[in-house]
Motif scaffolding. Sequence first.
Motif, mmCIF file in Angstrom:
data_model
loop_
_atom_site.group_PDB
_atom_site.id
_atom_site.type_symbol
_atom_site.label_atom_id
_atom_site.label_comp_id
_atom_site.label_asym_id
_atom_site.label_seq_id
_atom_site.Cartn_x
_atom_site.Cartn_y
_atom_site.Cartn_z
ATOM 1 N N ILE A 292 -16.307 -37.975 -9.067
ATOM 2 C CA ILE A 292 -17.196 -38.529 -8.045
ATOM 3 C C ILE A 292 -16.787 -38.002 -6.679
ATOM 4 O O ILE A 292 -15.606 -38.060 -6.303
ATOM 5 N N LEU A 293 -17.754 -37.512 -5.931
ATOM 6 C CA LEU A 293 -17.531 -37.035 -4.567
ATOM 7 C C LEU A 293 -18.234 -37.982 -3.600
ATOM 8 O O LEU A 293 -19.447 -38.166 -3.666
ATOM 9 N N ALA A 294 -17.459 -38.581 -2.694
ATOM 10 C CA ALA A 294 -18.008 -39.440 -1.652
ATOM 11 C C ALA A 294 -17.874 -38.724 -0.320
ATOM 12 O O ALA A 294 -16.789 -38.244 0.025
ATOM 13 N N GLY B 40 -6.180 -44.492 -4.050
ATOM 14 C CA GLY B 40 -5.881 -43.612 -5.166
ATOM 15 C C GLY B 40 -6.881 -42.482 -5.280
ATOM 16 O O GLY B 40 -7.114 -41.937 -6.362
ATOM 17 N N ALA B 41 -7.479 -42.110 -4.132
ATOM 18 C CA ALA B 41 -8.486 -41.046 -4.089
ATOM 19 C C ALA B 41 -7.913 -39.797 -3.434
ATOM 20 O O ALA B 41 -7.004 -39.875 -2.609
ATOM 21 N N ALA B 42 -8.468 -38.638 -3.779
ATOM 22 C CA ALA B 42 -8.146 -37.403 -3.070
ATOM 23 C C ALA B 42 -8.976 -37.364 -1.787
ATOM 24 O O ALA B 42 -10.006 -38.026 -1.672
ATOM 25 N N ILE B 43 -8.528 -36.587 -0.807
ATOM 26 C CA ILE B 43 -9.258 -36.512 0.457
ATOM 27 C C ILE B 43 -9.192 -35.107 1.030
ATOM 28 O O ILE B 43 -8.166 -34.428 0.931
ATOM 29 N N ASP B 44 -10.312 -34.665 1.597
ATOM 30 C CA ASP B 44 -10.400 -33.372 2.266
ATOM 31 C C ASP B 44 -11.236 -33.535 3.524
ATOM 32 O O ASP B 44 -12.048 -34.463 3.644
ATOM 33 N N PHE B 45 -11.023 -32.618 4.465
ATOM 34 C CA PHE B 45 -11.792 -32.610 5.712
ATOM 35 C C PHE B 45 -12.532 -31.284 5.824
ATOM 36 O O PHE B 45 -12.015 -30.237 5.444
ATOM 37 N N ASN C 273 -13.070 -38.113 -5.018
ATOM 38 C CA ASN C 273 -12.676 -37.233 -3.916
ATOM 39 C C ASN C 273 -13.488 -37.625 -2.690
ATOM 40 O O ASN C 273 -14.712 -37.711 -2.748
ATOM 41 N N MET C 274 -12.811 -37.856 -1.577
ATOM 42 C CA MET C 274 -13.456 -38.192 -0.320
ATOM 43 C C MET C 274 -13.504 -36.949 0.561
ATOM 44 O O MET C 274 -12.472 -36.328 0.814
ATOM 45 N N LEU C 275 -14.702 -36.582 1.029
ATOM 46 C CA LEU C 275 -14.864 -35.441 1.915
ATOM 47 C C LEU C 275 -15.338 -35.960 3.277
ATOM 48 O O LEU C 275 -16.434 -36.518 3.386
ATOM 49 N N ILE C 276 -14.520 -35.759 4.313
ATOM 50 C CA ILE C 276 -14.811 -36.255 5.654
ATOM 51 C C ILE C 276 -15.250 -35.077 6.518
ATOM 52 O O ILE C 276 -14.564 -34.047 6.575
#
Length: 229
Positions: free
Chosen positions: A3-5, A62-67, A32-35
């Motif tokens: 899942i991509l948020a 407990g999520a991955a994160i990217d900018f 995965n969180m994309l900011i």
Amino acid sequence: MNILAIGPHPDDIEFGCAPILLKEIRKGNRVNMLILSRGESGTAGSPDVREHESRKAAACMGAAIDFLDLGGDCHFEHTPANAFKIAAFIRRSQPDIVITPHPDQNQHPDHVVAARLTRDACRFARYGGVAELLDQPVHFIKSLFFYHITQHLSRPDLIIDISDVEAAWEEVMKCHETQLKNKSYLELQTTAARLLGLTIGVEYAAGLYLSDPLRLESISEIQLSSRNF
């Protein structure tokens, strides 16, 4: 399930749809969180602090994160070039489901632009002939959903019981200390979730909005109506 948020700013995902993501993480699905900015134009908190708060919240979930840089807070533009940036990330991360802010006009113009860019990007990610994306294999997502951040009186298409993760959601929102000093977001969000929950007979609930109709094999797949007859 992958899942991509997507959040236009640090904290949008956390305030808008984090409890839904927390439930998926507890089920063993990857989130995965994309900011799309670092809150560069905000009044409360520097970009470095805002990024740190987002990374702390992602770790709490407990999520991955990217900018991803789309020109900075308050400078988003609805262009193919920006949509291609998001599409390239979709091809790399290969999500099954994408969740992004609702495209209706709301309190921040970046939310609307981010929604439209994401909708375009999901389509571009599946086109094999886009020259700007040829270095990544095409990818088809299964579903695109929208979330509201502070439009609390709207009627969602999907309502999810989040009672079991509400306490954990509060801890995630508390990671954004700079924003909680600015406005009573924690009370605002939990009160709205409480009200929505009461409408379906549970303690707390969160909603999502459809981009397209859901496809079912049969109506017997639906287990419970939100009206709780």
